[in-house]
Design an enzyme around this catalytic site. Structure first.
Site, short mmCIF file in Angstrom:
data_model
loop_
_atom_site.label_atom_id
_atom_site.label_comp_id
_atom_site.label_asym_id
_atom_site.label_seq_id
_atom_site.Cartn_x
_atom_site.Cartn_y
_atom_site.Cartn_z
N ASN A 61 -51.50 -26.72 -42.31
CA ASN A 61 -50.32 -27.30 -41.66
C ASN A 61 -50.63 -28.71 -41.18
O ASN A 61 -51.73 -29.02 -40.74
CB ASN A 61 -49.77 -26.41 -40.53
CG ASN A 61 -50.78 -25.96 -39.50
OD1 ASN A 61 -51.94 -25.78 -39.80
ND2 ASN A 61 -50.32 -25.74 -38.29
N GLU A 63 -49.04 -31.51 -38.74
CA GLU A 63 -48.04 -31.76 -37.70
C GLU A 63 -47.80 -33.25 -37.49
O GLU A 63 -48.48 -34.09 -38.08
CB GLU A 63 -48.49 -31.06 -36.40
CG GLU A 63 -48.55 -29.56 -36.59
CD GLU A 63 -48.79 -28.77 -35.32
OE1 GLU A 63 -49.15 -29.37 -34.29
OE2 GLU A 63 -48.62 -27.54 -35.37
N CYS A 72 -45.55 -27.01 -42.88
CA CYS A 72 -46.38 -25.80 -42.88
C CYS A 72 -47.42 -25.86 -44.00
O CYS A 72 -47.25 -26.56 -45.01
CB CYS A 72 -45.52 -24.57 -43.11
SG CYS A 72 -44.39 -24.16 -41.78
N GLU A 74 -48.15 -23.56 -46.20
CA GLU A 74 -47.69 -23.02 -47.49
C GLU A 74 -46.96 -24.09 -48.30
O GLU A 74 -47.17 -24.24 -49.50
CB GLU A 74 -46.73 -21.84 -47.26
CG GLU A 74 -47.33 -20.65 -46.56
CD GLU A 74 -47.14 -20.70 -45.05
OE1 GLU A 74 -47.34 -21.78 -44.46
OE2 GLU A 74 -46.80 -19.66 -44.47
N CYS A 111 -43.16 -18.50 -42.55
CA CYS A 111 -41.88 -18.76 -41.88
C CYS A 111 -40.74 -18.72 -42.91
O CYS A 111 -40.97 -18.73 -44.14
CB CYS A 111 -41.90 -20.10 -41.16
SG CYS A 111 -41.62 -21.53 -42.22
N CYS A 114 -40.62 -21.58 -45.51
CA CYS A 114 -41.66 -21.43 -46.56
C CYS A 114 -41.28 -20.33 -47.54
O CYS A 114 -41.51 -20.46 -48.74
CB CYS A 114 -43.02 -21.15 -45.93
SG CYS A 114 -43.71 -22.61 -45.13
N1 THU Z 1 -46.84 -22.84 -39.62
C1 THU Z 1 -47.32 -22.80 -40.89
O1 THU Z 1 -48.13 -23.64 -41.31
N2 THU Z 1 -46.87 -21.80 -41.70
C2 THU Z 1 -45.98 -20.83 -41.33
O2 THU Z 1 -45.52 -20.08 -42.16
C3 THU Z 1 -45.64 -20.69 -39.90
C4 THU Z 1 -45.88 -21.90 -39.07
C5 THU Z 1 -47.30 -23.93 -38.74
C6 THU Z 1 -46.23 -24.93 -38.41
C7 THU Z 1 -46.76 -25.52 -37.11
O3 THU Z 1 -47.68 -26.56 -37.45
C8 THU Z 1 -47.53 -24.38 -36.47
O4 THU Z 1 -47.75 -23.42 -37.51
C9 THU Z 1 -46.81 -23.71 -35.33
O5 THU Z 1 -45.53 -23.34 -35.69
#
Ligand code: THU
Length: 159
Positions: A61, A63, A72, A74, A111, A114
């Protein structure tokens, strides 16, 4: 009339019950997870994707101070594959997420956004993508298609 929509998944007890390929995917997802750029949530996620040509592509991920601009793990991996290997099929996607310092025993599922992105590539390639989502210290859940994680999914067939 009430109806049911059945989905199925495998509940794998822990890392030791994975086969050799799955263990490699777990290790690669977990390695890249530890280098995720997640200074705001401190929730680190790693993803390892096995292609039909045997290559493994990873992502974490990413940010951003403007929060919605992040992405994310994925989709970081999937979009790189879509851009660089548009004609190579995807076999397996393995995802591991947890708070940075925690050892969680709860598998963290992808999520909703994704899931929708994964569905797009699964529909495009006309073959299921096996999805694994893992905890660090306990269970790993596996489905044979993203459709098990996205019942009543919206895809191009409705357009
Ligand atoms: N996140 C992912 O990388 N994948 C997911 O399927 C769920 C959430 C990340 C996004 C953000 O950087 C952190 O997790 C918290 O939500």
């Amino acid at each position: 009339m009430e109806k049911e929509h059945k989905i199925s998944y495998h509940d794998i007890a822990n890392y030791n019950d994975l086969d050799e390929t799955e263990k490699i995917l777990f290790d690669k997802a977990n390695d890249i997870r530890q280098r995720a750029y997640a200074p705001y949530s401190n929730f680190t996620v790693g993803c390892a994707v096995l292609l039909e040509n045997g290559e493994i592509v990873t992502g974490s991920n990413q940010e951003n101070a403007a929060y919605p601009s992040g992405l994310c793990a994925e989709r970081t991996a999937m979009f790189w594959i879509g851009a660089n290997y548009p004609d190579v099929k995807i076999k397996k996607l393995f995802v591991i997420g947890a708070p940075r310092e925690a050892v969680s025993s709860v598998p963290i599922p992808p999520c909703g956004a994704c899931r929708q992105a994964i569905l797009e590539y699964e529909a495009k390639q006309e073959n299921g993508i096996e999805i694994y989502f893992a905890s660090l210290g306990g269970a790993i859940y596996k489905t044979s298609s993203i459709r098990d994680l996205l019942p009543f999914s919206f895809d191009a067939s409705y357009l």
